[in-house]
Design a protein around this motif. Structure first.
Motif, mmCIF file in Angstrom:
data_model
loop_
_atom_site.group_PDB
_atom_site.id
_atom_site.type_symbol
_atom_site.label_atom_id
_atom_site.label_comp_id
_atom_site.label_asym_id
_atom_site.label_seq_id
_atom_site.Cartn_x
_atom_site.Cartn_y
_atom_site.Cartn_z
ATOM 1 N N THR A 193 0.835 -1.209 0.000
ATOM 2 C CA THR A 193 0.000 0.000 0.000
ATOM 3 C C THR A 193 0.865 1.252 0.000
ATOM 4 O O THR A 193 0.568 2.228 -0.711
ATOM 5 C CB THR A 193 -0.927 -0.009 1.222
ATOM 6 N N TYR A 194 1.941 1.219 0.765
ATOM 7 C CA TYR A 194 2.826 2.382 0.827
ATOM 8 C C TYR A 194 3.453 2.661 -0.535
ATOM 9 O O TYR A 194 3.563 3.814 -0.959
ATOM 10 C CB TYR A 194 3.916 2.135 1.871
ATOM 11 N N GLN A 197 0.842 4.210 -2.768
ATOM 12 C CA GLN A 197 0.459 5.560 -2.377
ATOM 13 C C GLN A 197 1.637 6.519 -2.253
ATOM 14 O O GLN A 197 1.450 7.684 -1.901
ATOM 15 C CB GLN A 197 -0.314 5.516 -1.053
ATOM 16 N N HIS A 198 2.835 6.048 -2.582
ATOM 17 C CA HIS A 198 3.983 6.956 -2.551
ATOM 18 C C HIS A 198 3.734 8.098 -3.530
ATOM 19 O O HIS A 198 3.320 7.878 -4.673
ATOM 20 C CB HIS A 198 5.253 6.203 -2.935
ATOM 21 N N PRO A 199 3.965 9.330 -3.113
ATOM 22 C CA PRO A 199 3.613 10.465 -3.983
ATOM 23 C C PRO A 199 4.343 10.489 -5.316
ATOM 24 O O PRO A 199 3.867 11.121 -6.261
ATOM 25 C CB PRO A 199 3.976 11.688 -3.131
ATOM 26 N N GLU A 222 -7.531 6.178 -3.616
ATOM 27 C CA GLU A 222 -7.719 6.978 -2.405
ATOM 28 C C GLU A 222 -6.617 8.003 -2.200
ATOM 29 O O GLU A 222 -6.660 8.792 -1.259
ATOM 30 C CB GLU A 222 -7.791 6.045 -1.177
ATOM 31 N N ARG A 223 -5.618 7.993 -3.075
ATOM 32 C CA ARG A 223 -4.565 8.992 -3.003
ATOM 33 C C ARG A 223 -5.138 10.394 -3.217
ATOM 34 O O ARG A 223 -6.196 10.562 -3.848
ATOM 35 C CB ARG A 223 -3.519 8.731 -4.097
#
Length: 469
Positions: A193-194, A197-199, A222-223
């Motif tokens: 997940t990280y 969702q890392h930018p 969901e970002r």
């Protein structure tokens, strides 16, 4: 989530390096980008024997299957190199300026394709070469000009490290930034997940379970800035068989289908899991022949203990259903699970979604139908699937047209002969179907059109000459 987690710190470093490498790869000439892909293919082949030995130890898939997979992986890399040299990722559409007012008049517009940026690639369990570190997702992303951060699969960690190390050598030898290809080994859901969702992650390529894929797809959406999530989530791949084809060649077709159901211990996303048969004496003979063909087949061990547990649980669930009967008593399990074959009615299958859940392993469910209309209802109940196979629809009839229309509606690939296991890597291939088989049914994860996933169109209006050079 914070980077205080060791897994997160590793992911941060890999994605940051990928972001730094992105401009170099995006702006590379076709010849340089193609040379990278061919260099990776050559390096893979140069260590093939050692890598296959590691892969066999970890997966149990056997040298013959694994050597074939190496050949496919190298073929993919070279094929994408050809696409790059032919200018596919660099294609542009140019509309010159037209004097006058709109709608006839217009400025000079040039539509180009730009790489998305760092791609998070989740390795598949069942293809340790072709859908892993240097597999199709990596090859297509690199061809598009996007760095890749590979999330390894826990089913073959040593192989993943070994392939990554040879790829690092190619990058260094050719003078590429190390961040062009990164590797993270987090086995936790939080780590995956990280990464999603890392930018600085710009897109995700995923092949795996429905449950895991849906969780990551939700995370991507969901970002604060949602990103494309190209997920292949599994499939039950219905096969509809008309009686007349069984009357002609039922025995041979039963042997062919048994081999497809058990190929790779049934651990193919295209394994035929549902066989739709019409009430007819030829269908009864076919079911008996299929059971006779399946019963003695010895399978190899499954890829992971979790997969074996999942398969066993699925078999218990199906076998215990009041509207399902087992078509033969299975032989004792050997290295792998004994093949299984079940039967249910169309009414039960349509009514109960649990009967339509994938059993990832050597098993299938026969669904009996009374009419073409009922067969169409069965296909509609299945919904999205990677493949649908139709045997015996050669004649142009209203019933056959209805079956083809239904199959095309739910599947990314429709077969009119043969079996769905085995996916050719070419320009016309489509591997991805409507939800829930994949998250982006307009895209493919196999074939040379796969690189289009990682390109974004941009229209340049009245651009300076240097930008269009």
């Amino acid at each position: 989530m914070t980077a205080s987690n060791p897994d997160f710190a590793v992911i941060d470093r890999a994605v940051t390096a990928a972001k730094a490498a992105a401009p170099t790869l995006a702006e590379a000439t076709p010849s340089r980008r193609a040379r990278l892909l061919r260099g990776l293919a050559e390096a893979l082949e140069s260590q093939q024997a050692e890598l296959v030995a590691i892969a066999d130890q970890e997966t149990g898939l056997g040298p013959a299957r694994l050597n074939g997979e190496v050949a496919r992986t190298a073929f993919q890399l070279r094929g994408f190199a050809d696409e790059v040299e032919q200018g596919v990722p660099y294609r542009r559409v140019d509309d010159g300026a037209v004097a006058g007012a709109p709608p006839a008049g217009r400025p000079h517009l040039t539509r180009v394709q730009v790489p998305l940026g760092p791609v998070a690639m989740f390795s598949a369990s069942n293809f340790p070469f072709a859908f892993s570190v240097l597999g199709g997702d990596t090859a297509s992303a690199l061809a598009a000009g996007c760095p890749v951060v590979v999330k390894t699969h826990s089913g073959h960690p040593q192989l993943s490290r070994a392939v990554y190390e040879l790829a690092r050598g190619v990058l260094a030898e050719q003078g590429w930034p190390a961040g062009v290809l990164g590797l993270v080994e987090s086995s936790s859901r939080a780590g995956g997940t990280y990464l999603v969702q890392h930018p600085d992650t710009a897109a995700v390529a995923f092949t795996g379970s429905h449950q895991g894929g849906v969780a990551l797809w939700k995370a991507a959406n969901e970002r604060a800035r949602p990103i494309p999530f190209y997920g292949e989530l599994g499939s039950i791949n219905p096969l509809v068989v008309l009686p007349q084809v069984l009357e002609r060649d039922g025995e041979a077709l039963a042997q062919t289908l048994a081999g497809s159901i058990t190929l790779g211990c049934g651990q193919f996303c295209t394994s035929p899991g549902v066989i739709v048969l019409f009430d007819h004496p030829a269908s009864e003979r076919f079911v008996a022949a299929l059971g006779d063909a399946l019963r003695p087949i010895a399978t190899h061990r499954m890829l992971t203990d979790n997969m074996r547990r999942g398969f066993d649980d699925g078999v218990v669930r199906i076998a215990g259903h009041p509207d399902v009967r087992s078509l033969f008593e299975p032989a004792a399990d050997g290295a792998g699970p004994a093949p299984r074959l079940f039967e249910t009615s169309a009414t039960a299958f349509i009514a109960d979604a649990h009967l339509r859940e994938e059993m990832f392993g050597p098993a299938a469910v026969v669904v009996k139908v009374k009419s073409t209309a009922e067969a169409v209802e069965v296909l509609e109940a299945i919904g999205g699937t990677l493949t649908a196979t139709l045997w015996g629809v050669e004649d142009d009839t209203a019933d056959n047209r209805a079956l083809v229309r239904a199959a095309e509606h739910i599947a990314g690939r429709v077969l009119f002969g043969g079996v769905p296991t085995g996916v050719a890597v070419c320009h016309a291939q489509q591997h991805g179907g409507p939800w829930p088989s994949s998250t982006q049914p307009q895209s493919t994860s196999v074939g040379f059109a796969a690189l289009e996933r990682f390109l974004r169109p941009v229209a340049l209006q009245d651009a300076p000459a240097w930008r269009l050079a």
